[in-house]
Motif scaffolding. Sequence first.
Motif, PDB file in Angstrom:
ATOM      1  N   GLU A 189     -11.680  -7.769   0.210  1.00  0.00           N
ATOM      2  CA  GLU A 189     -11.972  -6.368   0.565  1.00  0.00           C
ATOM      3  C   GLU A 189     -11.275  -5.971   1.864  1.00  0.00           C
ATOM      4  O   GLU A 189     -10.760  -4.856   1.985  1.00  0.00           O
ATOM      5  N   ILE A 190     -11.243  -6.883   2.797  1.00  0.00           N
ATOM      6  CA  ILE A 190     -10.562  -6.562   4.064  1.00  0.00           C
ATOM      7  C   ILE A 190      -9.065  -6.373   3.812  1.00  0.00           C
ATOM      8  O   ILE A 190      -8.442  -5.427   4.301  1.00  0.00           O
ATOM      9  N   LEU A 191      -8.481  -7.265   3.019  1.00  0.00           N
ATOM     10  CA  LEU A 191      -7.040  -7.188   2.769  1.00  0.00           C
ATOM     11  C   LEU A 191      -6.668  -5.898   2.032  1.00  0.00           C
ATOM     12  O   LEU A 191      -5.627  -5.297   2.308  1.00  0.00           O
ATOM     13  N   LEU A 192      -7.530  -5.456   1.115  1.00  0.00           N
ATOM     14  CA  LEU A 192      -7.220  -4.222   0.378  1.00  0.00           C
ATOM     15  C   LEU A 192      -7.651  -2.968   1.139  1.00  0.00           C
ATOM     16  O   LEU A 192      -7.247  -1.861   0.802  1.00  0.00           O
ATOM     17  N   THR A 230      -5.106 -10.547  -4.084  1.00  0.00           N
ATOM     18  CA  THR A 230      -4.762  -9.171  -3.685  1.00  0.00           C
ATOM     19  C   THR A 230      -3.246  -8.961  -3.637  1.00  0.00           C
ATOM     20  O   THR A 230      -2.776  -7.968  -3.099  1.00  0.00           O
ATOM     21  N   GLY A 231      -2.511  -9.925  -4.134  1.00  0.00           N
ATOM     22  CA  GLY A 231      -1.072  -9.711  -4.310  1.00  0.00           C
ATOM     23  C   GLY A 231      -0.180 -10.142  -3.155  1.00  0.00           C
ATOM     24  O   GLY A 231       1.003  -9.809  -3.138  1.00  0.00           O
ATOM     25  N   VAL A 271      -1.352  -2.056   4.141  1.00  0.00           N
ATOM     26  CA  VAL A 271      -2.076  -2.636   3.002  1.00  0.00           C
ATOM     27  C   VAL A 271      -1.166  -3.687   2.362  1.00  0.00           C
ATOM     28  O   VAL A 271       0.038  -3.495   2.264  1.00  0.00           O
ATOM     29  N   GLY A 272      -1.760  -4.811   1.971  1.00  0.00           N
ATOM     30  CA  GLY A 272      -0.942  -5.865   1.344  1.00  0.00           C
ATOM     31  C   GLY A 272      -0.428  -6.873   2.359  1.00  0.00           C
ATOM     32  O   GLY A 272       0.231  -7.832   1.992  1.00  0.00           O
ATOM     33  N   GLU A 273      -0.698  -6.627   3.647  1.00  0.00           N
ATOM     34  CA  GLU A 273      -0.306  -7.605   4.669  1.00  0.00           C
ATOM     35  C   GLU A 273      -1.559  -8.266   5.244  1.00  0.00           C
ATOM     36  O   GLU A 273      -2.674  -7.756   5.104  1.00  0.00           O
TER      37      GLU A 273
END
Length: 355
Positions: free
Chosen positions: A61-64, A208-209, A335-337
Motif C-alpha cells: 500500500e505504501i509503494l502504490l 507492485t511492479g 509511484v513505482g519507486e
Amino acid sequence: MLLKRRDRFLSAWEPIRDELVQHMEQQQLPKDACNWYRNNLDYNVIGGKLNRGMSVIDSAEILLGRSLTNAEYGKAAVLGWCIELFQAFCLVSDDVMDKCHVRRTQPCWYRLPHVRLIAVNDACMLRSAISHLLKKHFRRDTMLMCLNSFTTYVSFNTDMGQLVDLITASEDTINLSKFSLERHRKIVVYKTAYYSFYLPVALAMRLTGILDSDPGTAIRPYQVALSILIPLGEYFQVQDDWLDYAGTVEEIGKVGTDIIDNKCSWCVNTALSLANPEQRAILDANYGGKRRGQEWRVKKVFEEVGIAEEYAKYEDNAFRRITGLIEIIPEVTKVGELKREVFVTFLQKIHKRLM
Ligand code: GPP
Ligand code: MG
Ligand code: MG
Ligand code: MG
C-alpha cells in the motif's frame, strides 16, 4: 463496517488453510491425515504477531500510495500467509532443535504427546505449502518465477544461518572462545533477517511492479532494500536474544533457553567483552550448563557487567544507524519507486519492542 487491518488479514487465512487441506482430500488421502494437517496448520500458523505477513500488505500500500483493490489484497494476503507458513515451519523445527517447551504461550507442537517427532514432517508440510500456493495463485502471472526465486533464496539463507547457530552451540564441548560478535552477526543475519525482513518487502516490491533492472533508475531497488533490511533484521534478532534473557513468558510467550542451550547470543558475547577475569571464569564454568543454579549464575554476571545499560545503548545506536541508511532513499519519489516510509514503518514497529 470496515474490518480492522489484522482482522482482515486473518479473514484471508481460513480459505487458504481450507485450500491446503482440500488438496490432500482431493487425492483421497485418509481422513485422519487430512485432519492432522488441518490441526497442524491451526496450531502452528495462527497465534503470533503476524507482523511479517501483514508487512507485505502495508508495504504494497505504501509503494502504490493507495489502498489495494480486493483482487490486489487477495494476492498480497497469499504472499503474506506464505511468509507466516515459513515462520511456522521455522518455529516448529527450531523448537525441536532448541528443545523449547513453550511457544506463543502454549506447549511447543512437538511437546504434544501424540505429536513428538512427527513434528519434523509437519514442519516440512508447512514449508511445502508455500510453493503449492504460489503456483496456484500466481500461475498466470509473469512474476511467479521471481516470487519462487525470492523464497528459494531466502529459505536457503535461513537454513544456512540455522546451521551456524546450531554448530556454534555444541552441547558436548562448551568453549566460549569460539563465540564472537562477528560470528553472532552471521548467525542472526542469515537465520532471521532475510526471511523476516527482506522477504516481505521484496515480495511487496515485486507485486507492485518494481523490477530490479530498470535502466532508467540509478539505484538498484532490491539492493537498497537489502542494505536497510538486513541491519533491521539484525537489530530484531538482537532484541530476540535480549528478550530470551530478560523477557517473561507473559511478555514473549516462550521461556528463554539460550543460556542452557549454549547459544552464541548477543547477551553472552556482550558479557564476554565486559567481564573481568573472575566473571569470565564464572561464565566459562556455567554457560551451557544444565545443572541447578548454573543459569542463575550466568544471569548474575550479565547483571553485574551492566548488560541492561549496554542493551539500551545498542538500541539507540541501531535506531540512529538504520535511520541514516533509510535516508539513502530520496525524500520524494514517484509511484513505482522505493519509498522511505516502507522502512520507517518497519523500524517503528520493532523499535524498543518488549514482546
Ligand atoms: C530464530 O532463532 C530463528 C529462527 C526461528 C529460524 C530457524 C530456522 C530454521 C531453518 C528452522 P531463535 O532460536 O532465537 O528463535 P526463538 O527465540 O523464537 O526460539
Ligand atoms: Mg534457534
Ligand atoms: Mg529457538
Ligand atoms: Mg531466541
